[in-house]
Each structure stands twice: as structure tokens, then as C-alpha cells.
Design an enzyme around this catalytic site. Structure first.
Site, PDB file in Angstrom:
ATOM      1  N   GLN A  97      -3.261   5.026   3.076  1.00 39.83           N
ATOM      2  CA  GLN A  97      -2.437   4.368   2.049  1.00 39.83           C
ATOM      3  C   GLN A  97      -1.482   3.381   2.709  1.00 39.83           C
ATOM      4  OE1 GLN A  97      -0.966   7.551  -0.934  1.00 39.83           O
ATOM      5  NE2 GLN A  97      -1.790   8.669   0.784  1.00 39.83           N
ATOM      6  N   HIS A 115      -4.392   0.519  -0.019  1.00 38.92           N
ATOM      7  CA  HIS A 115      -3.319  -0.243  -0.676  1.00 38.92           C
ATOM      8  C   HIS A 115      -3.114  -1.619  -0.046  1.00 38.92           C
ATOM      9  CE1 HIS A 115      -1.523   3.811  -2.226  1.00 38.92           C
ATOM     10  NE2 HIS A 115      -2.581   3.430  -2.892  1.00 38.92           N
ATOM     11  N   CYS A 123      -2.733 -16.208  -1.834  1.00 39.06           N
ATOM     12  CA  CYS A 123      -2.112 -17.081  -2.830  1.00 39.06           C
ATOM     13  C   CYS A 123      -2.189 -16.402  -4.198  1.00 39.06           C
ATOM     14  CB  CYS A 123      -2.831 -18.425  -2.864  1.00 39.06           C
ATOM     15  SG  CYS A 123      -2.079 -19.572  -4.042  1.00 39.06           S
TER      16      CYS A 123
HETATM   17  P1  NAD Z   1       5.464   8.942   0.887  1.00 37.50           P
HETATM   18  O1  NAD Z   1       6.628   8.167   1.361  1.00 37.50           O
HETATM   19  O2  NAD Z   1       5.322   9.224  -0.567  1.00 37.50           O
HETATM   20  O3  NAD Z   1       5.438  10.368   1.612  1.00 37.50           O
HETATM   21  C1  NAD Z   1       5.618  10.482   2.992  1.00 37.50           C
HETATM   22  C2  NAD Z   1       5.228  11.889   3.392  1.00 37.50           C
HETATM   23  O4  NAD Z   1       5.220  11.954   4.802  1.00 37.50           O
HETATM   24  C3  NAD Z   1       6.206  12.962   2.893  1.00 37.50           C
HETATM   25  O5  NAD Z   1       5.460  14.015   2.319  1.00 37.50           O
HETATM   26  C4  NAD Z   1       6.922  13.419   4.167  1.00 37.50           C
HETATM   27  O6  NAD Z   1       7.249  14.790   4.128  1.00 37.50           O
HETATM   28  C5  NAD Z   1       5.887  13.140   5.236  1.00 37.50           C
HETATM   29  N1  NAD Z   1       6.419  12.831   6.553  1.00 37.50           N
HETATM   30  C6  NAD Z   1       7.534  12.139   6.876  1.00 37.50           C
HETATM   31  N2  NAD Z   1       7.654  11.992   8.193  1.00 37.50           N
HETATM   32  C7  NAD Z   1       6.577  12.606   8.755  1.00 37.50           C
HETATM   33  C8  NAD Z   1       6.111  12.780  10.080  1.00 37.50           C
HETATM   34  N3  NAD Z   1       6.795  12.283  11.118  1.00 37.50           N
HETATM   35  N4  NAD Z   1       4.965  13.477  10.271  1.00 37.50           N
HETATM   36  C9  NAD Z   1       4.263  13.980   9.235  1.00 37.50           C
HETATM   37  N5  NAD Z   1       4.648  13.844   7.945  1.00 37.50           N
HETATM   38  C10 NAD Z   1       5.787  13.166   7.713  1.00 37.50           C
HETATM   39  O7  NAD Z   1       4.191   8.221   1.493  1.00 37.50           O
HETATM   40  P2  NAD Z   1       2.753   8.063   0.886  1.00 37.50           P
HETATM   41  O8  NAD Z   1       2.269   9.361   0.370  1.00 37.50           O
HETATM   42  O9  NAD Z   1       1.963   7.290   1.869  1.00 37.50           O
HETATM   43  O10 NAD Z   1       3.133   7.129  -0.355  1.00 37.50           O
HETATM   44  C11 NAD Z   1       2.351   6.229  -0.756  1.00 37.50           C
HETATM   45  C12 NAD Z   1       2.894   4.787  -0.667  1.00 37.50           C
HETATM   46  O11 NAD Z   1       3.807   4.459   0.373  1.00 37.50           O
HETATM   47  C13 NAD Z   1       1.709   3.952  -0.377  1.00 37.50           C
HETATM   48  O12 NAD Z   1       1.510   3.104  -1.450  1.00 37.50           O
HETATM   49  C14 NAD Z   1       2.008   3.155   0.885  1.00 37.50           C
HETATM   50  O13 NAD Z   1       1.475   1.857   0.763  1.00 37.50           O
HETATM   51  C15 NAD Z   1       3.478   3.148   0.908  1.00 37.50           C
HETATM   52  N6  NAD Z   1       4.150   3.008   2.221  1.00 37.50           N
HETATM   53  C16 NAD Z   1       3.472   2.638   3.366  1.00 37.50           C
HETATM   54  C17 NAD Z   1       4.155   2.540   4.562  1.00 37.50           C
HETATM   55  C18 NAD Z   1       3.403   2.109   5.798  1.00 37.50           C
HETATM   56  O14 NAD Z   1       2.438   1.339   5.717  1.00 37.50           O
HETATM   57  N7  NAD Z   1       3.792   2.595   6.980  1.00 37.50           N
HETATM   58  C19 NAD Z   1       5.512   2.833   4.639  1.00 37.50           C
HETATM   59  C20 NAD Z   1       6.181   3.212   3.454  1.00 37.50           C
HETATM   60  C21 NAD Z   1       5.468   3.301   2.267  1.00 37.50           C
END
Ligand code: NAD
Length: 240
Positions: A97, A115, A123
Site C-alpha cells: 500500500q 496505491h 497530468c
Molecule cells: P497505517 O498508517 O494505517 O497503519 C500503520 C500500521 O503500521 C499500524 O498498524 C502500526 O501499528 C504499524 N506500525 C507502525 N510502525 C511499525 C513498525 N516499525 N513495524 C511494524 N509495524 C509498524 O498504514 P497502512 O495500513 O499502510 O494505511 C494505508 C495508507 O497509508 C495507504 O494508502 C498508504 O498509501 C498510506 N501511507 C503510505 C506511506 C508510505 O508509502 N511509506 C506512509 C504513510 C501512509
């Protein structure tokens, strides 16, 4: 129980990882939900929808450009690297994701970006689409055709890229083991992927410091960070 699970993991031919923001947290990229998540500070409806974008493209771009630069300056961590390393031993797919491209930079060759990507820019009107790593000095950036550019990410209310989603469903439904890492499983339809794997009888492992609504369906829930758990898990799987 652990012996049975590690045997099944070692014998698995095809392993699928489902990853979320948590796997990149230790690369310095904030998550959305959970402790220190971005949505505690910002309203997603003002920043991650197409309506918000057209209402105030400069504001939305400022938020994305700051995240883009943070992501471009980040490096894959030992969690991303462990998954890439496992390709030497097993058939691996990563259904992510994340929009940060860190799995690919770690060396994973089969990554499905559910995603989209924050590094790919497209664009809003013509068919221009390209990877851009330089900083945009003027926001919102404009296409050569004169219209506004946007990041190639899936915003709330938008459909997933159909071809990527269909391939991800096939991968999930045909794997022997699924390892779900750092996702709250709050976002649909990505949160259906573990359900498809379970329906196929795959062994299910979760790596997350917090409980999720799928934790009770897992064969094993590792309450540890991705950087700690994944190299250990990969070490166990690869030493057969
Ligand atoms: P989320 O933010 O909803 O959940 C993050 C999860 O990761 C939580 O359950 C948390 O407990 C866990 N977590 C936090 N730190 C951790 C670690 N060090 N090790 C293991 N687990 C850990 O994220 P999601 O479920 O990916 O939400 C979806 C949306 O967030 C997506 O649409 C995505 O595009 C977007 N997103 C992406 C990024 C990225 O590309 N790095 C960053 C932020 C959000």
C-alpha cells in the site's frame, strides 16, 4: 506450535508479503494511523481527495512535496532488505500500500503498488506520466500542456489501478504463506488480500507492534517492529 509454523514457512513455495506504512516507519517515513500517525495531526479529507486537490491544489501539493522529499531522502531499512533477500530462496511477491518505492530500491523485483507512487507524477488532463525525483520549486507544478500535475497516488474515493489490483488478488489467492507487515488493514480493498490468502489455506503471519482486526485470524502475530522481526523471520525461512 512454532515448529509447525516454521516448517510450513520453510516448505512454502510461494510467499506473498502485504505491506503498509509501518514497514517504512523505521526509514523515517511517518505512518497514517497508530502512534505518531499523520492523521492525528491532519485531516485526510482536506489533503488526500480529488475534491480537496481541486479546491486548494497549492495546499495539497505543499503537503505532498514535503513528503516526497522526505521519501526521496530516505533509505530502505533492514525490513525491506530482508524481503528482497528472500527472493534468493523463494518465489516472492510484495503487495504494498506504500507509495514510497522503498521495496524496489531494496531490490525486490515483484512489487505491486496498490496505491500508486509518490515519485510518479501525472497530468490531470493530458496523458503525461513520468518519474520525477527533482524538487518542484513552484507549486502546484504545471504540465507542458499548461494543466496542473498531480502525484500518481490513489486518493480516498479513487479506484485502484485495475491491472495491479487484479494481479494482487491472484497473488494473494495462490500463495502458500502470507506475511502481513506494518498495516492497520483499515483501508479497503487492500485489507481483503489476507482474506483471499486465508481462503486458499495459506499460513498467515502478521508483523505489527499493535493488534489489528485480522490478528485473531493469524497463525502467528509477531508484536515487534519490521526491522527487528523481518530479518529474523527471513533467516528462519531461508535456513532449510
Ligand atoms: P497505517 O498508517 O494505517 O497503519 C500503520 C500500521 O503500521 C499500524 O498498524 C502500526 O501499528 C504499524 N506500525 C507502525 N510502525 C511499525 C513498525 N516499525 N513495524 C511494524 N509495524 C509498524 O498504514 P497502512 O495500513 O499502510 O494505511 C494505508 C495508507 O497509508 C495507504 O494508502 C498508504 O498509501 C498510506 N501511507 C503510505 C506511506 C508510505 O508509502 N511509506 C506512509 C504513510 C501512509
Amino acid at each position: 506450535m512454532w515448529n509447525t509454523i516454521s516448517d510450513k514457512l520453510r516448505n512454502a513455495e510461494k510467499i506473498v508479503f502485504v505491506t503498509g506504512a509501518g514497514i517504512s516507519q523505521e526509514s523515517g517515513i511517518p505512518t497514517f494511523r497508530g502512534k505518531d500517525g499523520l492523521w492525528r495531526k491532519y485531516d485526510p479529507m482536506k489533503l488526500a481527495t480529488i475534491d480537496a486537490f481541486y479546491e486548494d491544489p497549492k495546499l495539497v501539493w505543499e503537503w505532498y512535496e514535503e513528503r516526497r522529499q522526505n521519501i526521496l531522502n530516505a533509505s530502505p531499512n533492514p525490513g525491506h532488505l530482508a524481503i528482497a533477500e528472500l527472493e534468493k530462496y523463494k518465489s516472492i511477491s510484495v503487495l504494498t500500500q506504500n507509495i514510497d518505492g522503498l521495496h524496489q530500491r531494496a531490490g525486490s523485483s515483484s512489487v505491486y503498488e496498490l496505491h500508486g507512487s509518490i515519485i510518479t507524477i501525472k497530468c490531470t488532463v493530458c496523458d503525461f506520466k513520468n518519474k520525477i525525483t527533482s524538487e518542484f520549486l513552484q507549486l502546484p507544478p504545471l504540465c507542458k500542456c499548461g494543466n496542473i500535475l498531480r502525484p500518481d497516488v490513489v486518493w480516498f474515493g479513487e479506484a485502484l489501478p485495475q491491472d495491479v489490483w487484479e494481479s494482487a488478488m491472484v497473488q494473494a489467492s495462490t500463495c502458500d504463506a502470507m506475511i502481513v507487515v506494518g498495516t492497520s488493514l483499515a483501508v479497503s480493498p487492500a485489507n481483503l488480500l489476507p482474506v483471499y490468502a486465508k481462503q486458499n489455506g495459506a499460513i498467515m503471519i502478521e508483523v505489527n507492534m499493535e493488534q489489528t482486526h485480522m490478528s485473531s485470524s493469524m497463525d502467528l502475530s509477531l508484536r515487534a517492529s519490521a526491522v527487528k522481526a523481518l530479518p529474523e523471520l527471513v533467516g528462519i525461512i531461508s535456513h532449510s
